[in-house]
Design an enzyme around this catalytic site. Structure first.
Site, PDB file in Angstrom:
ATOM      1  N   CYS A  29      51.086  29.604  26.010  1.00  0.00           N
ATOM      2  CA  CYS A  29      50.691  30.882  25.395  1.00  0.00           C
ATOM      3  C   CYS A  29      51.148  32.067  26.247  1.00  0.00           C
ATOM      4  O   CYS A  29      50.677  32.254  27.370  1.00  0.00           O
ATOM      5  CB  CYS A  29      49.171  30.896  25.235  1.00  0.00           C
ATOM      6  SG  CYS A  29      48.485  32.474  24.719  1.00  0.00           S
ATOM      7  N   CYS A  32      48.354  34.465  27.107  1.00  0.00           N
ATOM      8  CA  CYS A  32      47.522  33.944  28.202  1.00  0.00           C
ATOM      9  C   CYS A  32      48.166  34.260  29.549  1.00  0.00           C
ATOM     10  O   CYS A  32      47.482  34.648  30.499  1.00  0.00           O
ATOM     11  CB  CYS A  32      47.335  32.441  28.051  1.00  0.00           C
ATOM     12  SG  CYS A  32      46.479  31.952  26.547  1.00  0.00           S
TER      13      CYS A  32
END
Length: 107
Positions: A29, A32
């Site tokens: 991600c 993230c």
């Protein structure tokens, strides 16, 4: 940040004398990856006030389903084993700090 798994999660959340903020993330991600340095900066700022931890949703899918839902990154705040609130997505450091302070003032 302390890395938690399904095996260690409950004990750390329950036994911490400090409020706990858990960042649910995925290694794939990009959002993230953008939020991790923000969380690490706040971890340094709140040293000895808040315990910051992380959970990889791909390693701990049961925890992810229970606390993070479909969106990563997700930040979930706990005190004495109780979930106080959560927020997800990309959040600026100032706003994340304000939200954490607001959630933690409820304790």
């Amino acid at each position: 940040m302390r890395h938690l798994t399904t095996d260690s999660f409950d004990q750390v959340i329950r036994d911490s004398s400090l409020p706990v903020v858990v960042m649910f993330y995925a290694s794939w991600c990009s959002k993230c990856a953008m939020m991790k340095p923000v969380a690490e900066d706040l971890e340094a700022e709140f040293l000895d006030q808040i315990l910051f931890c992380e959970v990889d949703v791909d390693e701990s899918d049961i925890l992810a389903g229970e606390y993070a839902g479909e969106v990563v990154p997700a930040f979930v705040c706990f005190q004495d084993g109780t979930c106080l609130g959560s927020m997800s997505g990309i959040i600026g450091e100032t706003l994340l700090k304000q939200r954490l302070q607001k959630i933690l003032r409820k304790t």
